[in-house]
Design a protein around this motif. Structure first.
Motif, short mmCIF file in Angstrom:
data_model
loop_
_atom_site.label_atom_id
_atom_site.label_comp_id
_atom_site.label_asym_id
_atom_site.label_seq_id
_atom_site.Cartn_x
_atom_site.Cartn_y
_atom_site.Cartn_z
N SER A 323 0.81 -1.22 0.00
CA SER A 323 0.00 0.00 0.00
C SER A 323 0.84 1.27 0.00
CB SER A 323 -0.95 0.00 1.20
OG SER A 323 -0.23 -0.04 2.42
N HIS A 324 2.07 1.21 0.51
CA HIS A 324 2.95 2.38 0.48
C HIS A 324 3.19 2.82 -0.97
CE1 HIS A 324 4.24 2.55 4.74
NE2 HIS A 324 4.07 1.25 4.72
N ASP A 325 3.45 1.85 -1.86
CA ASP A 325 3.72 2.17 -3.27
C ASP A 325 2.48 2.76 -3.94
OD1 ASP A 325 6.35 1.21 -3.13
OD2 ASP A 325 5.69 -0.83 -3.53
N TRP A 326 1.33 2.16 -3.67
CA TRP A 326 0.10 2.66 -4.27
C TRP A 326 -0.22 4.07 -3.76
CZ3 TRP A 326 -3.82 0.11 -7.39
CH2 TRP A 326 -3.41 -1.14 -7.87
N ALA A 327 -0.08 4.29 -2.46
CA ALA A 327 -0.39 5.61 -1.90
C ALA A 327 0.54 6.68 -2.47
CB ALA A 327 -0.28 5.57 -0.38
N ARG A 328 1.83 6.36 -2.60
CA ARG A 328 2.76 7.31 -3.20
C ARG A 328 2.35 7.67 -4.62
NH1 ARG A 328 6.93 4.74 -0.30
NH2 ARG A 328 7.16 3.16 -1.94
N PHE A 329 1.90 6.68 -5.36
CA PHE A 329 1.46 6.93 -6.73
C PHE A 329 0.30 7.90 -6.77
CE2 PHE A 329 -1.38 6.02 -10.26
CZ PHE A 329 -0.52 6.08 -11.36
N PHE A 330 -0.71 7.67 -5.93
CA PHE A 330 -1.89 8.55 -5.93
C PHE A 330 -1.53 9.96 -5.45
CE2 PHE A 330 -4.28 4.44 -5.62
CZ PHE A 330 -4.89 4.55 -6.87
N LYS A 331 -0.60 10.06 -4.51
CA LYS A 331 -0.19 11.39 -4.05
C LYS A 331 0.53 12.16 -5.15
CE LYS A 331 0.01 10.34 0.89
NZ LYS A 331 0.87 10.21 2.09
N ARG A 332 1.37 11.47 -5.92
CA ARG A 332 2.04 12.14 -7.04
C ARG A 332 1.03 12.55 -8.10
NH1 ARG A 332 6.11 8.04 -6.34
NH2 ARG A 332 5.16 6.83 -8.04
N LEU A 333 0.03 11.70 -8.33
CA LEU A 333 -1.02 12.05 -9.29
C LEU A 333 -1.78 13.29 -8.83
CD1 LEU A 333 -2.66 11.30 -11.83
CD2 LEU A 333 -4.05 9.80 -10.38
N ASP A 334 -2.05 13.36 -7.53
CA ASP A 334 -2.75 14.53 -6.99
C ASP A 334 -1.91 15.80 -7.12
OD1 ASP A 334 -5.02 15.65 -5.39
OD2 ASP A 334 -3.40 16.04 -3.97
N GLU A 335 -0.61 15.67 -6.92
CA GLU A 335 0.27 16.83 -7.04
C GLU A 335 0.35 17.34 -8.47
OE1 GLU A 335 3.87 15.26 -5.51
OE2 GLU A 335 3.25 15.42 -3.38
N ARG A 336 0.22 16.42 -9.44
CA ARG A 336 0.35 16.80 -10.85
C ARG A 336 -0.92 17.38 -11.44
NH1 ARG A 336 2.47 11.53 -11.73
NH2 ARG A 336 0.65 11.10 -13.05
#
Length: 389
Positions: A323-336
């Motif tokens: 879940s750490h990897d998935w959460a990081r992905f969604f946070k980067r998507l939100d930042e972009r």
């Protein structure tokens, strides 16, 4: 960016894939990623607030097209999750016919090509989908061990050999169906158990059991854990669609302490260390027979493979780690995502949805007609309009 990232899972129906995806999304909650689920057919503009990122899950229904167009026109970010190669499904099943329809292809390809991110779980599928959208990411697969905590395998002296899957997997079972009778004859303590699908030409009997398919993944994995399978089967015909699948069977067998026999193609050849965590075999009938015989005759080998697989799955796939990897992905998507967004226009959506619903009806009637002709079409129509009692 600080604060909660809000993901709206948009699904066509509740199936095993959506249940699995909810597991990882729930696990992302402790990392600042929240989620809600909505059916595509019930999706409303009010569901997509300015701080929400929709994620369409395997959506190819014509209704996804107006929603994707609406989001693009409003400069809104959205993601798309896909775990099967719908373009390369083989055969002439209703499922294959459905995904070959030009309107389905149009909806699928528009939604994928305009997504801000496409999520897949296999490198094979990533290579294919990247031709539509370079913003395709491979996120790791997972297993939620909490689903089988405390589940006790049934006590048995039988050597149970199992497979569970949807009816769409029937062609893959052609790899093992010729050896079933041979194994039963040679090894009197063996039992074959099939859940959801029975191989062609194989009949239910005292030593061949069948259990109905369930769309509830939580119930399914508990069922599998209780059956105490000595050997789990994972046959895959070697074609592009199968090579794009995820390693579900390996994760499930490993978590349930089952010694697995896997087709020697991706996804299994990518993760299974042969004779350490499972057995990899080619498509020959003799290879499947020899692998089964080896594990039937050597319970110590079964134990070693099962234990190694369990340790590997626990270390690599535990949902709390992944879940750490998935959460990081969604946070980067939100930042972009762009903050220069426009309102979603209800007027432009309504007319498009009307036409897409008509198209969807035509597609379903065409698929039903191919499956059973005019008689089946009439039966389905009557069933729809008949008042419930």
């Amino acid at each position: 960016m600080s604060g909660m990232v809000n993901i709206l899972m948009v699904i066509e129906a509740e199936i095993a894939t959506t249940h699995l995806l909810e597991q990882i999304m729930k696990a992302c909650g402790v990392h600042g990623v929240g989620h809600r689920v909505q059916l595509l057919g019930k999706l409303q503009i009010g569901d997509i607030t300015p701080d929400t990122i929709p994620m369409f899950v395997r959506c190819a229904d014509p209704l996804v097209l107006p929603w994707a167009q609406l989001l693009v026109d409003a400069n809104r970010s959205y993601a798309y999750y896909i775990d099967d190669n719908f373009w390369r499904i083989v055969g002439h099943t209703p499922l294959a016919t459905y995904y070959r329809h030009p309107i389905i292809r149009k909806s699928l390809e528009f939604a994928i090509s305009h997504a801000d991110a496409v999520i897949v779980n296999s490198s094979e599928l990533c290579r294919f989908v990247s031709s539509f959208n370079a913003r395709t990411a491979v996120l790791p697969t997972f297993f939620d061990f909490s689903l089988i905590d405390g589940v006790q395998p049934s006590s048995t002296d039988e050597i149970r050999i199992g497979f569970a899957g949807s009816p769409s997997r029937i062609d893959d079972l052609d790899l093992i169906s010729p050896v079933i009778e041979l194994i039963l004859e040679k090894y009197p303590k063996t039992i074959f158990e099939f859940a959801g699908v029975l191989p062609k030409g194989v009949s239910i009997g005292p030593r061949v059991r069948f259990f109905p398919h369930t769309g509830d993944y939580n119930a399914y994995i508990k069922f599998q854990a209780t059956r105490n399978w000595a050997i789990g089967l994972a046959p895959l015909m070697d074609h592009e669609a199968n090579r794009s699948k995820t390693d579900n069977k390996y994760r499930e067998y490993g978590a349930c302490h089952v010694a697995g026999i896997y087709s020697n193609i991706p996804p299994y050849s990518d993760v299974v260390e042969n004779s350490v965590c499972g057995l990899l075999v080619d498509g020959a009938q003799s290879s499947w027979f020899d692998a089964l015989a080896a594990l039937i005759e050597r319970p110590d080998k079964r134990t070693i493979l099962a234990n190694n697989a369990f340790e590997h799955v626990r270390a690599r796939y535990d949902v709390s780690h992944v879940s750490h990897d998935w959460a990081r992905f969604f946070k980067r998507l939100d930042e972009r995502r762009s903050r220069d967004i426009r309102p979603l226009k209800q007027s432009s959506l309504d007319l498009k949805k009307f036409y897409r619903r008509l198209e969807r009806l035509k597609i379903h009637l065409a698929v039903v007609y191919q499956e059973g002709g005019c008689r089946l079409v009439i039966q389905r129509i009557v069933r729809k309009i008949r008042p419930s009692r």
